[in-house]
Design a protein around this motif. Structure first.
Motif, PDB file in Angstrom:
ATOM      1  N   ARG A  34       0.889  -1.172   0.000  1.00 38.77           N
ATOM      2  CA  ARG A  34       0.000   0.000   0.000  1.00 38.77           C
ATOM      3  C   ARG A  34       0.923   1.217   0.000  1.00 38.77           C
ATOM      4  O   ARG A  34       1.333   1.699   1.041  1.00 38.77           O
ATOM      5  N   HIS A  35       1.260   1.680  -1.189  1.00 35.78           N
ATOM      6  CA  HIS A  35       2.310   2.696  -1.313  1.00 35.78           C
ATOM      7  C   HIS A  35       1.780   4.109  -1.127  1.00 35.78           C
ATOM      8  O   HIS A  35       2.568   5.054  -0.983  1.00 35.78           O
ATOM      9  N   ARG A  36       0.466   4.276  -1.133  1.00 35.87           N
ATOM     10  CA  ARG A  36      -0.116   5.605  -0.902  1.00 35.87           C
ATOM     11  C   ARG A  36      -1.023   5.559   0.322  1.00 35.87           C
ATOM     12  O   ARG A  36      -1.918   4.731   0.410  1.00 35.87           O
ATOM     13  N   ALA A  37      -0.738   6.425   1.282  1.00 35.99           N
ATOM     14  CA  ALA A  37      -1.571   6.492   2.484  1.00 35.99           C
ATOM     15  C   ALA A  37      -2.952   7.025   2.111  1.00 35.99           C
ATOM     16  O   ALA A  37      -3.074   7.965   1.325  1.00 35.99           O
ATOM     17  N   THR A  38      -3.985   6.414   2.665  1.00 38.73           N
ATOM     18  CA  THR A  38      -5.358   6.832   2.376  1.00 38.73           C
ATOM     19  C   THR A  38      -6.093   7.130   3.671  1.00 38.73           C
ATOM     20  O   THR A  38      -5.817   6.512   4.703  1.00 38.73           O
ATOM     21  N   PRO A  39      -7.032   8.073   3.639  1.00 42.60           N
ATOM     22  CA  PRO A  39      -7.862   8.305   4.829  1.00 42.60           C
ATOM     23  C   PRO A  39      -8.651   7.047   5.173  1.00 42.60           C
ATOM     24  O   PRO A  39      -8.842   6.168   4.330  1.00 42.60           O
ATOM     25  N   ARG A  40      -9.111   6.962   6.404  1.00 43.95           N
ATOM     26  CA  ARG A  40      -9.924   5.818   6.807  1.00 43.95           C
ATOM     27  C   ARG A  40     -11.191   5.749   5.957  1.00 43.95           C
ATOM     28  O   ARG A  40     -11.766   6.763   5.583  1.00 43.95           O
ATOM     29  N   GLN A  41     -11.627   4.524   5.702  1.00 48.58           N
ATOM     30  CA  GLN A  41     -12.796   4.307   4.862  1.00 48.58           C
ATOM     31  C   GLN A  41     -14.108   4.575   5.612  1.00 48.58           C
ATOM     32  O   GLN A  41     -15.140   4.816   4.979  1.00 48.58           O
ATOM     33  N   GLN A  42     -14.059   4.509   6.918  1.00 52.29           N
ATOM     34  CA  GLN A  42     -15.283   4.646   7.705  1.00 52.29           C
ATOM     35  C   GLN A  42     -16.001   5.953   7.385  1.00 52.29           C
ATOM     36  O   GLN A  42     -15.406   7.025   7.350  1.00 52.29           O
ATOM     37  N   GLY A  43     -17.295   5.867   7.124  1.00 48.36           N
ATOM     38  CA  GLY A  43     -18.100   7.046   6.864  1.00 48.36           C
ATOM     39  C   GLY A  43     -18.174   7.442   5.404  1.00 48.36           C
ATOM     40  O   GLY A  43     -18.988   8.302   5.041  1.00 48.36           O
ATOM     41  N   LEU A  44     -17.358   6.831   4.539  1.00 49.23           N
ATOM     42  CA  LEU A  44     -17.378   7.157   3.119  1.00 49.23           C
ATOM     43  C   LEU A  44     -18.450   6.348   2.398  1.00 49.23           C
ATOM     44  O   LEU A  44     -18.766   5.228   2.772  1.00 49.23           O
ATOM     45  N   SER A  45     -19.008   6.937   1.345  1.00 49.57           N
ATOM     46  CA  SER A  45     -19.947   6.210   0.502  1.00 49.57           C
ATOM     47  C   SER A  45     -19.195   5.163  -0.306  1.00 49.57           C
ATOM     48  O   SER A  45     -17.957   5.141  -0.344  1.00 49.57           O
ATOM     49  N   ALA A  46     -19.942   4.288  -0.989  1.00 48.41           N
ATOM     50  CA  ALA A  46     -19.316   3.258  -1.810  1.00 48.41           C
ATOM     51  C   ALA A  46     -18.414   3.886  -2.881  1.00 48.41           C
ATOM     52  O   ALA A  46     -17.275   3.454  -3.092  1.00 48.41           O
ATOM     53  N   LYS A  47     -18.915   4.941  -3.535  1.00 50.27           N
ATOM     54  CA  LYS A  47     -18.101   5.616  -4.556  1.00 50.27           C
ATOM     55  C   LYS A  47     -16.906   6.307  -3.927  1.00 50.27           C
ATOM     56  O   LYS A  47     -15.808   6.335  -4.495  1.00 50.27           O
ATOM     57  N   GLY A  48     -17.118   6.871  -2.736  1.00 42.88           N
ATOM     58  CA  GLY A  48     -16.022   7.524  -2.036  1.00 42.88           C
ATOM     59  C   GLY A  48     -14.928   6.537  -1.660  1.00 42.88           C
ATOM     60  O   GLY A  48     -13.737   6.854  -1.733  1.00 42.88           O
ATOM     61  N   ARG A  49     -15.335   5.339  -1.265  1.00 40.42           N
ATOM     62  CA  ARG A  49     -14.363   4.306  -0.934  1.00 40.42           C
ATOM     63  C   ARG A  49     -13.567   3.885  -2.166  1.00 40.42           C
ATOM     64  O   ARG A  49     -12.356   3.658  -2.088  1.00 40.42           O
ATOM     65  N   ASN A 100     -11.086   6.523  -2.863  1.00 42.46           N
ATOM     66  CA  ASN A 100     -10.090   6.598  -1.800  1.00 42.46           C
ATOM     67  C   ASN A 100      -8.937   5.617  -2.015  1.00 42.46           C
ATOM     68  O   ASN A 100      -7.783   5.929  -1.699  1.00 42.46           O
ATOM     69  N   VAL A 101      -9.241   4.431  -2.532  1.00 43.14           N
ATOM     70  CA  VAL A 101      -8.195   3.407  -2.676  1.00 43.14           C
ATOM     71  C   VAL A 101      -7.675   3.276  -4.107  1.00 43.14           C
ATOM     72  O   VAL A 101      -6.799   2.451  -4.372  1.00 43.14           O
ATOM     73  N   ARG A 102      -8.207   4.094  -5.019  1.00 39.68           N
ATOM     74  CA  ARG A 102      -7.760   3.997  -6.407  1.00 39.68           C
ATOM     75  C   ARG A 102      -6.264   4.328  -6.502  1.00 39.68           C
ATOM     76  O   ARG A 102      -5.812   5.388  -6.066  1.00 39.68           O
ATOM     77  N   GLY A 103      -5.490   3.427  -7.047  1.00 39.13           N
ATOM     78  CA  GLY A 103      -4.056   3.650  -7.210  1.00 39.13           C
ATOM     79  C   GLY A 103      -3.257   3.530  -5.940  1.00 39.13           C
ATOM     80  O   GLY A 103      -2.070   3.872  -5.918  1.00 39.13           O
ATOM     81  N   ALA A 104      -3.860   3.011  -4.854  1.00 41.24           N
ATOM     82  CA  ALA A 104      -3.161   2.943  -3.572  1.00 41.24           C
ATOM     83  C   ALA A 104      -2.279   1.706  -3.436  1.00 41.24           C
ATOM     84  O   ALA A 104      -1.394   1.661  -2.584  1.00 41.24           O
ATOM     85  N   PHE A 105      -2.494   0.701  -4.301  1.00 39.92           N
ATOM     86  CA  PHE A 105      -1.776  -0.567  -4.153  1.00 39.92           C
ATOM     87  C   PHE A 105      -0.879  -0.833  -5.355  1.00 39.92           C
ATOM     88  O   PHE A 105      -1.150  -0.393  -6.464  1.00 39.92           O
ATOM     89  N   ARG A 106       0.162  -1.586  -5.105  1.00 38.50           N
ATOM     90  CA  ARG A 106       1.031  -2.055  -6.178  1.00 38.50           C
ATOM     91  C   ARG A 106       1.625  -3.394  -5.754  1.00 38.50           C
ATOM     92  O   ARG A 106       1.620  -3.749  -4.565  1.00 38.50           O
TER      93      ARG A 106
END
Length: 275
Positions: free
Chosen positions: A193-208, A211-217
């Protein structure tokens, strides 16, 4: 078989027997020093990691009938149908977990509710790493269709900053325990997980999803190992599936032949929400 071979075979059997006795003795001694207790209530149980009968009866296990692809439970089996509407529609459906460039199958042990949340939260935040062995047995039972052949277990990773603050990755702890219980291979650091992301809690499905788009490699040292592999992602809780889908996309782009997911607990439409 010559005399030398017979002696060698006999010695191997004797050593295996001694090892078995030693293991049994060590377990007996451990049970004597620290008797097995229920993971939630502290009541005496038969073995470490077990749950008291009263707790067991209150848990909502996810079993058939369910969608054969994403594993979401149904109230009753629908004759002639084994896929839910989201899996039939594929990636175009807002709730879809299963599609060609992402996950292939998902299985979860428990519905996420007030009781199963206690199991996940204690493992995740309360340093109850001793719970992993018992929880892994529930996951192995739920994921028996996935944990076959040469499947490789890969935990959903934490960003290094989150890992430092929490001190351990609960998904990696579960993956290690599932590996022990199933005998399957394990690669703890295949995904990063090369990019830090805010916590998922409270985000909508689209927001989630955003939030994680491009976060993994994929770790460069494991790129070849992923190619052509059957990978089973391991995580503690599935809410919308955005994190698992993001991981699966990375693995498929790296050439993985199949990417499934095995999770401890899953939020279903009537569930209480995410951790």
């Amino acid at each position: 078989m010559n005399e030398s071979d017979r002696q060698s075979t006999g010695m191997s059997a004797a050593l295996a027997g001694l090892h078995g006795h030693a293991s049994a003795a060590s377990r007996w001694l451990a049970d004597l020093v620290m008797p097995p207790q229920c993971l939630l209530t502290g009541e005496p149980v038969g073995r470490h990691g077990d749950l008291a009968p009263a707790v067991w009866q209150q848990l909502h296990f996810i079993d058939a009938p369910l969608c054969s692809a994403c594993g979401i439970p149904w109230e009753a089996q629908m004759t002639g149908h084994d896929l839910c509407a989201a899996c039939v529609a594929g990636e175009d459906h807002p709730a879809a977990l299963i599609f060609a460039k992402g996950l292939d199958r998902v299985r979860c042990a428990l519905r996420y509710d007030d009781l199963s949340a206690q199991l996940a939260l204690r493992l995740k935040y309360a340093d109850r790493l001793d719970m992993a062995a018992g929880l892994s047995r529930l996951m192995v039972q739920a994921g028996r269709e996935l944990l076959t052949g040469q499947a490789l277990l890969v935990p959903v990773p934490l960003h290094r900053a989150r890992l430092v603050s929490r001190r351990y990755n609960q998904a990696a702890i579960l993956a290690r325990a599932v590996s022990r219980s199933s005998g399957l291979g394990l690669c703890l650091d295949m995904l990063q997980r090369h990019r830090a992301t805010p916590r998922q809690q409270g985000l909508s499905a689209k927001g989630r999803e955003r939030n994680v788009r491009g976060a993994f490699r994929i770790a460069p040292t494991h790129a070849e190992r992923a190619r052509g592999a059957h990978i089973v992602l391991i995580d503690d809780v599935l809410t919308t599936g955005s994190t698992l889908k993001a991981c699966a996309r990375v693995l498929k782009r790296s050439g993985a032949a199949r990417v499934d997911a095995l999770v401890l607990a899953r939020v279903v439409p009537e569930g209480i929400g995410a951790i």
